[in-house]
Scaffold this active site. Structure first.
Site, short mmCIF file in Angstrom:
data_model
loop_
_atom_site.label_atom_id
_atom_site.label_comp_id
_atom_site.label_asym_id
_atom_site.label_seq_id
_atom_site.Cartn_x
_atom_site.Cartn_y
_atom_site.Cartn_z
N HIS A 97 0.77 -1.67 0.28
CA HIS A 97 -0.71 0.56 -0.18
C HIS A 97 0.89 1.55 0.01
O HIS A 97 1.80 1.36 0.63
CB HIS A 97 -1.02 -0.17 1.11
CG HIS A 97 -1.79 0.95 1.13
ND1 HIS A 97 -3.16 1.66 1.09
CD2 HIS A 97 -2.07 2.07 2.09
CE1 HIS A 97 -3.67 2.20 0.79
NE2 HIS A 97 -3.09 2.98 1.40
N ALA A 139 -2.47 -6.01 6.77
CA ALA A 139 -1.28 -5.23 7.10
C ALA A 139 -1.54 -3.86 6.58
O ALA A 139 -1.27 -3.58 5.32
CB ALA A 139 0.28 -6.57 6.95
N PRO A 141 1.11 -2.27 5.59
CA PRO A 141 2.46 -1.72 4.21
C PRO A 141 2.29 -2.76 3.56
O PRO A 141 2.41 -2.84 2.34
CB PRO A 141 3.71 -2.20 5.73
CG PRO A 141 3.52 -2.67 6.59
CD PRO A 141 1.82 -3.12 6.25
N GLU A 142 0.44 -3.82 3.17
CA GLU A 142 0.68 -4.65 2.39
C GLU A 142 -0.89 -3.93 1.91
O GLU A 142 -0.40 -3.22 1.01
CB GLU A 142 0.29 -5.83 2.35
CG GLU A 142 2.19 -6.29 3.31
CD GLU A 142 1.83 -8.33 4.15
OE1 GLU A 142 1.63 -8.74 3.12
OE2 GLU A 142 2.62 -7.60 5.24
N MET A 143 -1.70 -5.00 1.64
CA MET A 143 -3.26 -5.11 1.61
C MET A 143 -4.47 -3.86 1.97
O MET A 143 -5.11 -3.01 1.40
CB MET A 143 -3.55 -5.96 0.85
CG MET A 143 -3.19 -6.59 0.13
SD MET A 143 -3.74 -8.23 -0.19
CE MET A 143 -5.58 -7.92 -1.27
#
Length: 340
Positions: A97, A139, A141-143
């Site tokens: 993200h 998460a 930093p992810e989705m």
């Protein structure tokens, strides 16, 4: 003379055959296992709870590629676990993200053959693929998608709701757990049988002499103490075990509370650079030599490292044929993309 020459050739051929057989036996005795060729036997391994069905597989594949499950609407499971790139993203640290790199500098492990792992995630915190699918989706930093957002996006699309009813029955609750569980069901089928499996299953000429020599070296050096089983990895092991890891200062990951780290699979390893949990090594031969120092307490020569890497090529497997899905259209009720 002709008889003696013929006998000599026969003895040589016999010794080669015995040598080939002994390497396969040696591999099995070291704990290496082939992916079963029998479909029923394979299904017992990948689907012990009998959750797989054609409808769930079709839906799970869509959701695996579905970018609207992310906050931004542009990141999917396939972004970091790209099925066209060996099941990884090919970058040192997973990036999600708002172009955010993993704060611990963790590398995306492959999803291929992950069904054979004892645990999921580098620190082994998830017991299975269905549970693992929940982590990256939430998460930051992810989705970066809250469960409520994921549920709202999917339930706002009638075609998806209909597919869930077909997959689970008309009374199904399309909630976060069911959505992520369906992705995990699809991931269970991402198995890649290779020439190595053919060899362990009795096909003597499946590997070249050089690959057999590399396999023997791999076993003799003690690599199978961690890289074993069907996945040639997937269990929790101490890392580093006996020597210092030269790139330990990249990121702050130290494993689980006991310093244990999930051993990565060696299947399709030639396709999944960069290597190690922090993605610090691009050269597979260098990775082999580092493993010798950190895990085995020995120096592996360039020659032996090259032999082992030659064996690794036999672990490149046949991937399931994946056709990129067409997604149902959003509605006015579908929550809009959010890049904050």
């Amino acid at each position: 003379m002709k008889i003696i020459k013929f006998m000599g050739m026969s003895l040589l051929a016999s010794s080669l055959l015995l040598g080939a057989a002994s390497v396969a036996d040696k591999a099995k005795n070291a704990g290496l296992k082939a992916i079963p060729t029998d479909k029923a036997e394979l299904m017992k391994l990948i689907d012990p709870n009998k959750t797989i069905s054609p409808e769930r597989l079709k839906l799970g594949k869509k959701l695996y590629f579905e970018p609207r499950l992310s906050k931004s609407g542009i990141i999917s499971c396939n972004t970091c676990h790209n099925l066209g790139l060996g099941g990884v993203d090919g970058v040192p640290a997973a990036t999600g993200h708002n172009w955010t790199a993993n704060p611990h500098h963790l590398n995306s492990p492959t999803v291929y053959n992950a069904v054979f792992f004892d645990k999921q995630f580098w620190d082994g915190r998830s017991p299975d693929l269905e549970d693992q699918a929940q982590g990256p989706m939430q998460a930051a930093p992810e989705m970066a998608a809250a469960p409520s957002l994921v549920e709202a996006r999917v339930n706002s699309i009638p075609a998806y709701v209909d597919e869930f009813k077909k997959a689970y029955g008309k009374d199904v609750k399309v909630d976060f757990v069911t959505i992520t569980k369906t992705i995990g069901i699809f991931e269970r089928t991402l198995v890649t049988p290779s020439r190595f499996d053919d060899y362990l299953n009795g096909k003597e000429d499946a590997l070249s002499d050089a690959e057999k020599a590399g396999l023997a070296t791999f076993i003799d050096k003690g690599c199978t103490s961690c890289h074993t089983g069907i996945a040639l990895g997937g269990s929790m092991q101490p890392f580093p075990a006996v020597g210092k890891f030269k790139y330990a200062n990249v990121g702050d990951f130290k494993g689980d509370k006991n310093g244990m780290v999930k051993t990565p699979t060696l299947r399709n390893i030639t396709e999944t650079a960069p290597y190690f949990h922090n993605g610090t090594v691009w050269d597979l031969k260098e990775a082999v030599k580092i493993m010798g120092e950190t895990q085995l307490g020995m120096k592996i020569s360039d020659e032996d490292a090259a032999k082992i890497v030659t064996f690794f090529k036999a672990l490149d497997g046949k991937k399931p044929e994946i056709v990129y899905p067409q997604f149902p259209e959003s509605t006015l009720k579908t929550p809009k993309p959010d890049f904050k």
